[in-house]
Scaffold this active site. Structure first.
Site: not given
Ligand SMILES: CC/C=C\CC(=O)SCCNC(=O)CCNC(=O)[C@H](O)C(C)(C)COP(=O)(O)OP(=O)(O)OC[C@H]1O[C@@H](n2cnc3c(N)ncnc32)[C@H](O)[C@@H]1OP(=O)(O)O
Length: 717
Positions: A102, A122
């Protein structure tokens, strides 16, 4: 959390919030303030926004959901970009997702590396893109593309995103360097027409037909999941309302959705899925300290349905496999199955014909167990007979090299007993795949009391490498998945005995969101397998299954499934089971009058007067009987955390993700209510021990604590 530097006339603003540059409050403040700094620096003519480390920002920080959102919001950062008076370029590497994309859409230009991916996921956590995405994307890529991307959460590779104008240029090399070069080229050019809010959404005249088509698709796949429908509404706002009003409306909807049970469940499932790799053994070994062995060669014993499916899963992940059968005829049949599964994978576009050919060339076969003397890991997938498995494992122990790991694809048997037939119990482990094993993602790994942390680390790692979702549990009959499923299958039969019809039960559970009702599942799996093991169990106890049996081994029993099997009605494969099918192997089913009569005769013979069974009773008896077992599994330490159980159900049985899994579902209903209903059914059905309430559930029903603390509480029981 946000770095700022200048290179000549270009300011670089780099989000630095490992691991994934989530847009936490401090990041948003950092972005906002640094944009101000760039705006106020006369020598800055253009700005690049990028991410440090592995990725561009992947969206809002999901941990912050549930708190009151503090300003600046993502839309405030966006407005700041739009009004900066200098071109702003988003330089995307890794994944630019959610709020990250965004922010990029508020920028005037977007460039990306070829392996970058962008998306608005989302919906997958029960929300809509309220940070501007639902307003901006239709203005850039059009309504049709926005609908597809936003309602599915699909991530697009950079090349596809470029096709829809989401990315202006795909670049290679160092993304920051490329961003600065791009900025230098555009810094003195007009860019007002790049501000998307001033454009009108492409395809707005087709909003209605597009919306209708998308809603039809959503209805087919959503099974009670409502976020995609709200996403459609949020995109429609881009056509129906002025930009700022659309933003405000979408924000209101976002806040309502955030409070919903479905969003909470999906966000729980997101973190639960990531927590399963953080396993711990009762002996103290854990994921952080145990090092997986390097596995290069694998042998699969048994070329039946499971063995061939596992072989295909391994081959398609690049592992060479030595497939073993007891004779050449079975082996040939198995090889044919492997080939046709690989061809099926090409048809389903899981891999290319070239990849299938490569996989196929990595398959070798033998009927001689001695040939396994040099493999690193063996997966046994023969019949579920303990003595057979013990025999194979004791032979393997003598043949295989001392460091080889021996796995059993048992779905039910005690791993400690299998391990005891070897001199290397530390290297024996359960790897329970789900059928069809080349498709189903769950891999239930089972440790025995002597399994070493290294062995566990190896199979957990192997699971990930072949694209499975590996979950670790301890040993008990049926482990976690089948142990919880068993009372549910029994309750489904009892409900029919008492007055429900199989198709009624299937419908209720499909309406709840299960991919298939329990009777369709029985027909798909084949009734003969359970029938044989029930007869074996009876034999073992010196009993016989008889058709007027209402109790077996002290437990309530329903012989309807046995009666069907006696008639050769094994399910889809024989063309008849609980339903009748067009022909053997067909999925086209219809309700069968003969089954209705058989059920009626069964009730008459036992003197059961059928009663009307409600939807509520079907749901409760099916779901709560499994949930009660889930709490027993937790209290016995078979599963370490409710998250492990829920992920098993999401990936092993297709439990609706928007309920989080059975344990999270129970927490949302309220444990007091769940416990009371279980006690009610325990009183009604004292001869079904699965209704004996779990002690942990009883305790939690009195002092309700958040699901994240259940595991802690059970260790104190
Ligand atoms: C008004 C509101 C505006 C906006 C709304 C939003 O943006 S909602 C959020 C939208 N984004 C997502 O849903 C992304 C979610 N994440 C993913 O799909 C994957 O994590 C990603 C980024 C593709 C990376 O994948 P990968 O397999 O490389 O790593 P992993 O999933 O194991 O993630 C690593 C650690 O990061 C933490 N994490 C990932 N995304 C988020 C996040 N959005 N917020 C907080 N934390 C996040 C994940 O939990 C892992 O943490 P760990 O402690 O290592 O288990």
């Amino acid at each position: 959390m946000v770095d700022y530097w200048r290179q000549g006339s270009v300011a670089v603003i780099a989000v630095n919030n490992p691991p994934v540059n989530a847009l936490s409050y401090n990041v948003r403040v950092g972005l906002y303030n640094n944009l101000d700094k760039a705006a106020n620096d006369r020598d800055v003519l253009a700005v690049v926004i990028c991410g440090k480390g592995r990725t561009f920002p992947v969206g809002a920080d999901i941990h912050e959901f549930g708190q009151i959102p503090k300003e600046p919001w993502i839309t405030d950062v966006g407005r700041k970009i739009e009004s900066l008076g200098k071109p702003v370029i988003a330089a995307i590497h890794g994944t630019g997702l959610g709020g990250g994309l965004e922010i990029a859409l508020f920028c005037h230009y977007r460039i990306a590396l070829p392996n970058a991916r962008v998306g608005l996921p989302e919906v997958l956590i029960g929300l809509l893109p309220a940070g501007g995405g639902a307003q901006l994307l239709p203005r850039l890529a059009g309504i049709q593309v926005a609908m597809e991307m936003i309602t599915t959460g699909r991530q697009l590779p950079a090349s596809e995103a470029a096709k829809y104008n989401i990315i202006d240029k795909v670049v290679s090399g160092d993304i920051v360097k490329e961003g600065i070069e791009f900025a230098l080229r555009v810094q003195n050019k007009p860019f007002q027409d790049k501000i998307l809010r001033y454009r009108s959404p492409h395809g707005k005249d087709s909003l209605q037909p597009i919306t209708e088509a998308v809603l039809r698709k959503i209805k087919m796949r959503s099974r009670g999941f409502y976020a995609p429908v709200w996403c459609v509404r949020s995109i429609a706002n881009s056509v129906k309302l002025p930009f700022e009003e659309g933003l405000a409306q979408n924000r209101i909807m976002f806040q309502q959705m955030q409070l919903s049970g479905q969003a909470k469940a999906l966000q729980y499932a997101f973190f639960a899925e990531r927590s399963i790799s953080k396993w711990k053994l009762p002996c103290g070994g854990n994921f952080a300290t145990a090092v997986p062995r390097k596995i290069k060669t694998i042998s699969v014993i048994g070329a039946g349905t499971m063995g061939t499916g596992i072989t295909v899963a391994l081959l398609s992940a690049g592992f060479p496999v030595l497939l073993v059968e007891q004779n050449k005829r079975f082996l040939m049949k198995g090889v044919q199955t492997v080939q046709s599964l690989l061809e099926g994978g090409v048809k389903r576009r899981k891999f290319t014909a070239e990849q299938a050919k490569m996989a196929s060339s990595s398959l070798t076969t033998t009927v001689d167990l001695q040939a396994l003397n040099s493999v690193d890991l063996v997966i046994e997938a023969v019949f579920e007979t303990l003595s057979l498995k013990e025999d194979i494992f004791s032979k393997l122990d003598k043949i295989c090299k001392p460091e080889a790991i021996l796995c059993s694809n048992t779905s039910y048997l005690n791993i400690d007993k299998i391990a005891a037939s070897t001199r290397r119990p530390d290297k024996v482990v359960g790897t329970h795949f789900f059928s069809p094993a080349h498709i189903m993602r769950l891999m239930e790994n089972i440790y025995g009391c002597k399994t070493s942390p290294e062995t566990v680390a190896t199979v957990m790692d192997l699971g990930k490498r072949i694209g499975k979702v590996p979950v670790l549990v301890g040993t008990c009959p049926g482990f976690c998945a089948n142990r919880m499923n068993r009372p549910q299958s029994e309750e489904a039969l009892f409900l029919v005995e008492e007055g429900a019809q199989p198709e009624q039960i299937d419908q209720v559970l499909e309406d709840f969101g299960m991919p298939m009702g329990p009777f369709k599942v029985r027909d798909l799996a084949g009734g003969d397998i359970g029938w044989r093991s029930r007869k074996d169990a009876a034999l073992h106890l010196g009993l016989t299954l008889s058709y007027d049996l209402q109790f077996f081994n002290g437990e309530r029993y329903c012989s309807l499934a046995d009666k069907l099997c006696e008639l050769g009605r094994f399910g889809q494969k024989t063309g008849s089971g609980w339903y009748s099918y067009d022909k053997p192997g067909s999925k086209q089913l219809s309700i069968d009058e003969d089954v209705t009569k058989l059920i009626q005769n069964h009730r008459d013979s036992l003197g059961i007067k059928p009663r009307k069974i409600t939807t509520q009773e079907i749901q409760e008896r099916f779901l709560f009987s499994g949930i009660n077992e889930g709490f027993k599994i937790l209290e016995e330490g078979i599963a370490a955390r409710p998250e492990d159980i829920d992920i098993i159900w999401l990936y092993g049985f297709g439990f609706p993700r928007h309920y989080g899994g059975p344990m999270f579902y129970a927490s949302q209903i309220g444990l007091k209510r769940v416990y009371d209903r279980i006690c009610h059914y325990h009183e009604l059905f004292p001869y079904s021990s699965h209704w004996m309430p779990s002690k942990l559930l009883q305790k939690l029903s009195i002092q309700e604590v958040p699901i994240g603390q259940w595991a802690e509480l059970h260790s104190k029981l």
